[in-house]
Design a protein around this motif. Structure first.
Motif, PDB file in Angstrom:
ATOM      1  N   ASP A 219     -36.759   7.081   7.472  1.00 22.17           N
ATOM      2  CA  ASP A 219     -38.039   6.368   7.370  1.00 22.17           C
ATOM      3  C   ASP A 219     -37.896   5.253   6.347  1.00 22.17           C
ATOM      4  O   ASP A 219     -37.150   5.399   5.372  1.00 22.17           O
ATOM      5  N   ASP A 221     -40.616   3.988   4.594  1.00 21.06           N
ATOM      6  CA  ASP A 221     -41.646   4.090   3.556  1.00 21.06           C
ATOM      7  C   ASP A 221     -41.257   5.130   2.507  1.00 21.06           C
ATOM      8  O   ASP A 221     -42.038   5.992   2.111  1.00 21.06           O
ATOM      9  N   LYS A 354     -48.543   4.983   0.401  1.00 13.96           N
ATOM     10  CA  LYS A 354     -48.982   3.905   1.294  1.00 13.96           C
ATOM     11  C   LYS A 354     -50.427   4.134   1.718  1.00 13.96           C
ATOM     12  O   LYS A 354     -50.870   5.274   1.841  1.00 13.96           O
TER      13      LYS A 354
HETATM   14 MN   LIG Z   1     -42.772   7.795   6.611  1.00 10.89          MN
END
Ligand SMILES: [Mn+2]
Ligand SMILES: CC(=O)N[C@H]1[C@@H](OP(=O)(O)OP(=O)(O)OC[C@H]2O[C@@H](n3ccc(=O)[nH]c3=O)[C@H](O)[C@@H]2O)O[C@H](CO)[C@H](O)[C@@H]1O
Length: 362
Positions: A219, A221, A354
């Motif tokens: 990922d 993020d 996030k």
């Molecule tokens: Mn993620």
């Protein structure tokens, strides 16, 4: 001539002929071994056969399928390191081995010096998707990867994005490079996540198979915050999801609707694996991503989408294709969602906060 006479008189010449035959047979078999290309082909063919045993449903491969931990035992140089003690287990607070004898990777259980020697000359591809607004995560992801991910080894960062112009320029250590692969975007974030399997599968055949030995899918993020090295590499590995590593299988958020190809019944399941960090040899990642993509195509035709998208399909695949290494939650953690237990000594790859609504909007 009597047969006995023939054998008597000619016994010396027969003996000579037999010896000559044995000598020339030995000579030719050695000659073929001296030709490097010949040997190479032999090795890759036998490894391929070994790998494909019992996996007829898997897609065929055109390349050899040999990796340091499977087909060939790598030679290591003379090294000085502390000896392991058979009666002193390295950890007694966590499970170190699955029931199918795959090591579970925790801090304190391995020696990086030995592993680095075994995996020298290995090239690792790290695939990361940064579609639409997710490009903002790339800078920290790459900067921290340069500090902690496979340091001292050859790395290719494959950045799959719809916005190549927004990929930040980061200074890279020697032996490491960025390859930007332009891909399409999807309106729904779920589709972006789902289609990662299809894109990894396609690029595996097109280029990863020819360019790297192992693939790691991550990922974007997230950031690396401690060592992530070759201890993770194996034919096929998954990571214990930080939210479920201590749970009973009934609590795993597997897909529970039989209509979906990702369906797992309540009485099955080893672990709940995170969608955000998995990998293996390119050949195995190709098999995994192809199978998951095909399952998603069937789901779509049946009007169903698995509850946790490609993560549900990953879990189904890893239930019936047991990973050869399992990474502890040290390798995927979320400091905001979870309290760090004492046995989690290192946090290596952690979620970056996030704003879901904001970042996932168009
Ligand atoms: Mn993620
Ligand atoms: C740490 C972890 O295990 N995360 C998994 C988890 O959720 P997450 O909530 O972490 O999913 P997410 O929003 O990070 O999306 C997964 C990944 O897809 C990419 N992306 C997504 C949307 C977008 O607009 N642009 C873009 O580039 C990006 O690389 C992102 O990291 O569940 C997802 C499926 O629901 C995936 O299985 C994730 O791997």
């Amino acid at each position: 001539m009597e047969l006995r006479d023939f054998w008597g008189k000619s016994s010396k010449s027969w003996l000579f002929l037999i010896l000559l035959f044995i000598a020339s047979f030995g000579f030719y078999s050695n000659v073929f071994n001296w030709i490097p290309r010949w040997r190479q082909r032999e090795v890759s063919q036998s490894c391929e056969a070994h790998h494909l045993q019992g996996q007829r449903e898997s897609p065929p491969l055109s390349e050899g399928d040999c990796y340091p931990d499977t087909c060939r035992v790598p030679r290591v140089p003379r090294m000085l390191y502390p000896k392991a003690h058979v009666l002193q287990p390295t950890r007694v607070d966590v499970l170190l081995m699955t029931p199918w004898f795959a090591p579970i990777i925790w801090d304190g259980t391995y020696d990086s010096a030995i592993l680095d020697a075994q995996f020298r000359n290995t090239t690792i591809g790290l695939t990361v998707f940064a579609i639409k607004k997710y490009v903002v995560f790339l800078k920290l992801f790459l900067e921290t990867a340069e500090k902690y991910f496979m340091v001292g080894h050859r790395v290719i960062y494959y950045i799959l994005t719809d916005r190549p112009a927004d990929v930040p320029q980061i200074p890279l250590q020697e032996g490491r490079r960025v390859v930007i692969l332009k891909v399409r975007n999807y309106t729904r974030w779920q589709d972006v996540s789902l289609h990662r399997m299809e894109m990894i599968s396609n690029f595996s055949q097109q280029r990863f198979l020819h360019e790297v030995d192992y693939l790691v899918s991550a990922d974007v993020d997230m950031k690396f915050s401690d060592h992530v090295g070759v201890e993770i590499l194996s034919s096929l590995f998954g990571t214990l999801h930080p939210g479920f590593y201590a749970s009973d299988r009934q609590r795993f958020t597997y897909e529970r609707r039989p209509l979906s190809q990702a369906y797992i019944p309540e009485d099955e399941g080893d672990f709940y694996y995170a969608g955000g960090f998995f990998g293996g040899s390119v050949a195995e990642v190709y098999r995994l991503t192809t199978a998951c993509h095909q399952a998603m195509v069937v789901d779509k035709a049946n009007g169903i989408e698995a509850v946790w998208h490609e993560e549900s399909h990953l879990n189904k695949y890893l239930l019936y294709h047991k990973p050869t290494k399992v990474l502890s939650p040290e390798y995927v953690w979320d400091e905001r969602m979870l309290r760090k237990p004492p046995y989690l000594r290192r946090l290596r790859y952690v979620a970056v906060p996030k704003n879901h609504a904001q970042i996932r909007s168009r």
